[in-house]
Write an enzyme that holds these catalytic residues in place. Structure first.
Site, PDB file in Angstrom:
ATOM      1  N   LEU A 238       0.860  -1.184   0.000  1.00 49.21           N
ATOM      2  CA  LEU A 238       0.000   0.000   0.000  1.00 49.21           C
ATOM      3  C   LEU A 238       0.895   1.233   0.000  1.00 49.21           C
ATOM      4  CD1 LEU A 238      -2.737  -1.092   2.573  1.00 49.21           C
ATOM      5  CD2 LEU A 238      -2.743  -1.342   0.076  1.00 49.21           C
ATOM      6  N   ASP A 239       1.092   1.786  -1.182  1.00 46.89           N
ATOM      7  CA  ASP A 239       2.013   2.900  -1.357  1.00 46.89           C
ATOM      8  C   ASP A 239       1.471   4.174  -0.712  1.00 46.89           C
ATOM      9  OD1 ASP A 239       4.341   4.214  -2.789  1.00 46.89           O
ATOM     10  OD2 ASP A 239       2.675   5.318  -3.696  1.00 46.89           O
ATOM     11  N   ALA A 240       2.340   4.865   0.046  1.00 49.40           N
ATOM     12  CA  ALA A 240       2.021   6.180   0.629  1.00 49.40           C
ATOM     13  C   ALA A 240       0.711   6.164   1.408  1.00 49.40           C
ATOM     14  CB  ALA A 240       1.974   7.250  -0.466  1.00 49.40           C
TER      15      ALA A 240
END
Length: 580
Positions: A238-240
């Site tokens: 889960l990016d950023a």
């Protein structure tokens, strides 16, 4: 929704029943309707996947771009698959394919189409072929999209599903409390048919943040998550994620709504792909980072973001005290959860995790040393608008060029020691492909792109790389073969199972040592590392080592029939000691 078999109906009810109470924390009275929509999305894509085995010592991750390796006009994903089949079987269980979708900037993290493979890399059959050899990790770039995404086109024309997907903000609003990972403006002006509008853009003017207060956005990403799991992703990153929810007047990071949405995605992952993993990417101080475990009901894994800068400081100072103290205070992860350990990735070495650990003079000394070894420092804006160091941009191999005393002849040994420390710690280890290949700073890449992160994003042509890997005179050959050798050893040692406990030892000023104790299997391993340029004689007996019989070093193959009282480590030598 038309009901199918009894098993499908049961799955339907299970999805809605599990997510509705969490959704109520975020969306209030809209939760029931939203749970039904999510149920239809999840169940409409088929039956749950077969359960996966729990993570164990065999689980190791290679981080790579789809085109980190090139070979003429061949599709890069096929080049990667050929290289992996030739060199990486039995070394890595999982390949983290950094964003392989069509994109407009940031080397893939400004996604245009979530459901397509960048044709410059290959196509879905190439992904599926790789998934037959290895588990895969995909990125879910969930906080923002590219300006070229069709949802943004919908916003501009005020039509279609993307019309209300973005967050318009009056530039007169007081946004000074917002935590920033960049020094660029938080709001970016956009010309629309309704005049100029200002949209939230945490990372760049090309990466426009999504508005998750609109439940349609969540429904869209639930579908994307399920599709990725069905395309072969064992782990979804889960990016950023920390910046997901925005609420003016707050710091807009780690908000309760963000944690709730992670829990929703966790529920869906557990239902669709039992044994699959959600990994949160939160480059923040340690306590904030660990919050994404929740009560064991959020991320299955969190990145160990404090590890790279602390390990870097350890190798430069030849003193493991800061790292040792942090490890001693690190809590055991919740049951069923673990850490992802790494030293380098496609991003820089974040320094926010050093807050409260390293004082300002110490941080400045670290940054100056990295400048001396060819690196750069990226900045972020704090709440007062003042630029602060955010990450060091340097290839990890060149970061190991020397100590605070300057460059020396121990680069390869120091580099390998840093990797062995990471590989032994509790959790799942991840190795960046450029570390595996002993790749130095790519200054040409920085000049070509104008981006500091390009220093550690080199693309290798096989015609240039293969001779370096074959020649016994190159650091590339030494590092590549030694890392693969110790990774194979690690895979066969059950004390490196992520669930096996870790206990830090204090055995000598220049040594970092810790025990991995498999209480169920009655087996212990002591990992001890000399982080200095001098010979070290660790006193493991004084550190609490009880076994007085024979010890074996898995790394060197050396045996100590009279115990480890005579253990001597050369500069930057590591030992993995097992009794019996």
């Amino acid at each position: 929704m038309t009901r199918g078999s009894d098993s499908e109906e049961s799955a339907d009810l299970q999805v809605a029943g599990r997510v509705e109470p969490i959704l109520r924390e975020v969306y209030g009275d809209r939760a029931a309707e939203l749970a039904d929509r999510i149920q239809q999305v999840v169940c409409g894509r088929g039956e749950p996947l077969s359960p996966r085995k729990p993570l164990d010592a065999h689980d190791t991750v290679l981080i790579t771009y789809g085109d980190s390796l090139l070979d003429g006009d061949a599709p890069p994903l096929q080049v990667l698959a050929e290289f992996a089949a030739q060199h990486l079987q039995g070394v890595f269980s999982t390949i983290h394919l950094l964003p392989f979708y069509p994109y407009s900037s940031d080397d893939g993290f400004a996604v245009i189409h979530y459901d397509r493979v960048n044709p410059a890399l290959g196509d879905w059959p190439d992904i599926h072929a790789l998934a037959e050899q290895f588990d895969l990790m995909f990125d879910l770039v969930i906080n923002h999209v590219s300006r070229e995404c069709l949802w943004f086109t919908d916003y501009l024309s005020q039509t279609g599903p993307g019309r209300d997907f973005f967050l318009e903000v009056d530039p007169a609003e007081d946004l000074s409390a917002v935590v920033r990972p960049r020094s660029s403006p938080l709001l970016t002006p956009v010309e629309t048919r309704r005049g100029t509008r200002y949209l939230w853009a945490t990372f760049s003017e090309d990466q426009i943040d999504l508005d998750f207060s609109n439940p349609d956005v969540l429904v869209m990403f639930v579908g994307i998550l399920v599709d990725y799991l069905r395309h072969g992703a064992r782990i979804v990153r889960l990016d950023a994620i920390a910046f997901l929810w925005k609420e003016i007047g707050t710091r807009c990071i780690h908000l309760p709504q963000t944690h709730a949405i992670v829990r929703v995605l966790r529920c869906i992952t557990d239902l669709v792909a039992p044994g699959g993993c959600l990994l949160t990417e939160t480059n923040v101080p340690s306590a904030e980072n660990l919050s994404y475990f929740g009560a064991g009901d959020e991320a299955h894994m969190v990145y160990q973001f404090p590890l790279p800068p602390l390990l870097l400081e350890t190798m430069l100072s030849e003193d493991p005290q800061h790292l040792r103290t942090w490890l001693q205070e690190l809590p055991a992860p919740p049951a069923g959860c673990t850490y992802l350990n790494f030293t380098a990735s496609h991003d820089g070495i974040g320094v926010r995790a050093l807050e409260g650990i390293l004082d300002a003079p110490g941080l400045e000394k670290l940054l100056q040393a990295m400048h001396g070894f060819g690196g750069f420092v990226s900045m972020r804006a704090d709440h007062a608008g003042i630029d602060r160091p955010y990450e060091i941009n340097i290839a990890w191999f060149d970061a190991m060029s020397g100590t605070y005393a300057g460059a020396d002849e121990w680069q390869c040994e120091r580099f390998l020691c840093s990797q062995l420390i990471m590989l032994g710690l509790q959790g799942v280890p991840a190795v960046y492909i450029l570390n595996l290949l002993a790749t130095g700073n790519d200054m040409e890449g920085v000049e070509r792109t104008g981006r500091l992160r390009s220093i550690n994003r080199r693309r290798w042509q096989r015609a240039d790389l293969d001779p370096l890997l074959r020649s016994e005179r190159t650091p590339n050959h030494f590092v590549f073969n030694e890392l693969r050798r110790v990774l194979r050893i690690r895979c066969g040692e059950r004390c490196f199972d992520p669930a096996v406990a870790q206990h830090v030892l204090d055995c000598a000023p220049g040594c970092l040592a810790f025990a991995r104790i498999d209480a169920d299997g009655g087996r212990s391993l002591i990992a001890v590392h000399n982080v200095t340029r001098s010979v070290c004689r660790p006193d493991l007996a004084a550190a609490g080592t009880q076994h007085a019989g024979t010890w074996h070093d898995l790394i060197s193959g050396h045996s100590y029939p009279h115990g480890v009282t005579d253990l001597q480590l050369d500069p930057y030598q590591s030992a993995w000691l097992v009794a019996g």
